[in-house]
Design an enzyme around this catalytic site. Structure first.
Site, PDB file in Angstrom:
ATOM      1  N   GLU A  61      -5.002  61.296  23.501  1.00  0.00           N
ATOM      2  CA  GLU A  61      -5.959  62.375  23.275  1.00  0.00           C
ATOM      3  C   GLU A  61      -5.988  62.797  21.810  1.00  0.00           C
ATOM      4  O   GLU A  61      -7.054  63.172  21.295  1.00  0.00           O
ATOM      5  CB  GLU A  61      -5.627  63.545  24.205  1.00  0.00           C
ATOM      6  CG  GLU A  61      -5.970  63.209  25.651  1.00  0.00           C
ATOM      7  CD  GLU A  61      -5.255  64.036  26.693  1.00  0.00           C
ATOM      8  OE1 GLU A  61      -4.721  65.124  26.337  1.00  0.00           O
ATOM      9  OE2 GLU A  61      -5.199  63.605  27.862  1.00  0.00           O
ATOM     10  N   TYR A  72       0.731  70.828  28.176  1.00  0.00           N
ATOM     11  CA  TYR A  72       1.454  69.826  28.957  1.00  0.00           C
ATOM     12  C   TYR A  72       2.846  70.332  29.309  1.00  0.00           C
ATOM     13  O   TYR A  72       3.357  70.072  30.408  1.00  0.00           O
ATOM     14  CB  TYR A  72       1.554  68.506  28.183  1.00  0.00           C
ATOM     15  CG  TYR A  72       0.325  67.637  28.305  1.00  0.00           C
ATOM     16  CD1 TYR A  72       0.131  66.837  29.425  1.00  0.00           C
ATOM     17  CD2 TYR A  72      -0.642  67.618  27.312  1.00  0.00           C
ATOM     18  CE1 TYR A  72      -0.996  66.040  29.552  1.00  0.00           C
ATOM     19  CE2 TYR A  72      -1.769  66.833  27.421  1.00  0.00           C
ATOM     20  CZ  TYR A  72      -1.943  66.045  28.548  1.00  0.00           C
ATOM     21  OH  TYR A  72      -3.063  65.263  28.677  1.00  0.00           O
TER      22      TYR A  72
END
Length: 389
Positions: free
Chosen positions: A137, A95
């Protein structure tokens, strides 16, 4: 939490995206892959070449910019992306890489218009969204690992049996190489197959629906040979091994008493076989309809299995359309209007899987005959998209 100033600046700058369109996300991917070529193995390169992935990312960016103050509108899309990320093994560090190159691309594209204040707002907005994704997640990873038979990351499976269903589709029966238990999963979910770099030149990951109801013995995926990974899988035989991630995905059969209508085309039948199997085992008193479209009689590889599963269901019907073969139950394209009187259009749940054009076509027909869009569920393999209303 995002400040009102951050929200205002992102929304005010959203029109900048519309000025350039998906070209900006294409440039983002080029920039990121140039500096991090290892990420090519995470992103499906055929979707990069076709433009589907940049288009999907552009749509997601534009949606986030416009609805940053109403994130609940995006919750369904976010959940679907969460499951896809988990199936790919996305990590928090990735990310950071994506965020860095995304903001740098925006800055390079818009220059002085993209002021320091606007840049900081986008950085804050991206980090806020990334934190939401990472948290969600992490929960999915933990759930997959902690259930009986579960795991995180890759697990090696041995091919116990291979069945040629049609000329182009093979079913692979897979058992854990470690001999330990298998987890259960929800009907409609998929696993990711990891193919290492030395096999086809670059590491690739593909998702395949589990095509059989959960059982303690084996997984089954049914694969059409239409790409580099699937063609590689078709070369494998009994005793070979492949690596899988745990089952994932939010396109699942709802455990309700509502009548179910399973609608598929081509290899899109695979999650429907799993759903029908669960239906047959656990809710045989619930009405079910199985509608399938294909090109020719030779493309039908699961007809006997569908009929066998349907025998346990008290109210069951199946209809098959063959586009270019008069031997089908119906000829030509699938026509919901022709059978609407037999379907539970008012209260039923409708599940779709197949090519995007097919699902768009069928969703339109379902709405024409009175099916509420909220009761139409679908799976699109590849970059996230929504079917038009």
């Amino acid at each position: 939490m995002l400040t009102n100033n951050t929200i205002a600046l992102v929304k005010q700058s959203a029109p900048l995206l519309a000025q350039v369109g998906p070209e900006i996300t294409t440039r983002f991917y080029q920039r990121m892959f140039n500096q991090h070529p290892e990420l090519k193995g995470v992103f499906n390169q055929s979707h990069q070449t076709s433009g589907k992935q940049p288009l999907a990312l552009f749509g997601a960016l534009a949606a986030y910019a416009n609805y940053i103050d109403q994130p609940e509108i995006l919750s369904e899309a976010i959940l679907r992306i969460n499951h896809k990320h988990v199936s790919l093994g996305i990590s928090p560090e990735q990310y950071d890489i994506v965020g860095h190159h995304l903001i740098a691309t925006l800055k390079a594209e818009f220059g002085d218009v993209f002021t320091d204040e606007i840049e900081q707002a986008w950085l804050n907005a991206y980090q806020f969204l990334a934190d939401l994704f990472i948290t969600a997640e992490h929960g999915l990873y933990q759930t997959a690992q902690q259930q009986h038979g579960g795991w995180q990351g890759l697990r090696e499976f041995v091919i116990e049996k291979v069945v040629s269903n049609t000329e182009h589709i093979k079913s692979f029966y897979l058992k854990p190489l470690d001999g330990k238990a298998l987890p259960s999963y929800q009907a409609g979910q998929f696993v990711s197959v990891f193919v290492p770099e030395e096999i086809i030149g670059v590491q690739q990951i593909r998702q395949y629906s589990l095509s059989v109801a959960p059982n303690p013995t084996y997984f089954r995926i049914s694969v059409k040979s239409d790409g580099s990974v699937s063609q590689y899988l078709h070369t494998l035989s009994v005793g070979d091994t492949i690596k899988l991630t745990p089952p994932s995905g939010d396109f699942v059969r709802h455990n309700t008493k509502a009548a179910k209508v399973y609608i598929s085309a081509g290899v899109g039948i695979t999650p429907m076989l799993c759903m029908l199997g669960v239906h047959s085992q656990y809710t045989p008193d619930v009405e079910a309809h199985f509608l399938h479209a294909n090109k020719t009689q030779s493309d039908l590889g699961f007809t006997a299995e569908v009929h066998q599963l349907g025998q346990s269901i008290q109210h069951f019907s199946t209809t098959t359309w063959l586009e270019s073969d008069p031997k089908g139950t119906a000829s030509g394209l699938m026509d919901i209007h022709a059978i609407k009187e037999t379907l539970p259009t008012e209260q039923g749940e409708f599940y779709l899987c197949g090519p995007l054009a097919f699902m768009t076509f069928i969703k339109g027909q379902l709405q024409d005959v009175g099916v509420n869009p909220e009761r139409i569920f679908y799976e699109i393999f590849g970059p996230h998209e929504n079917l038009p209303n």
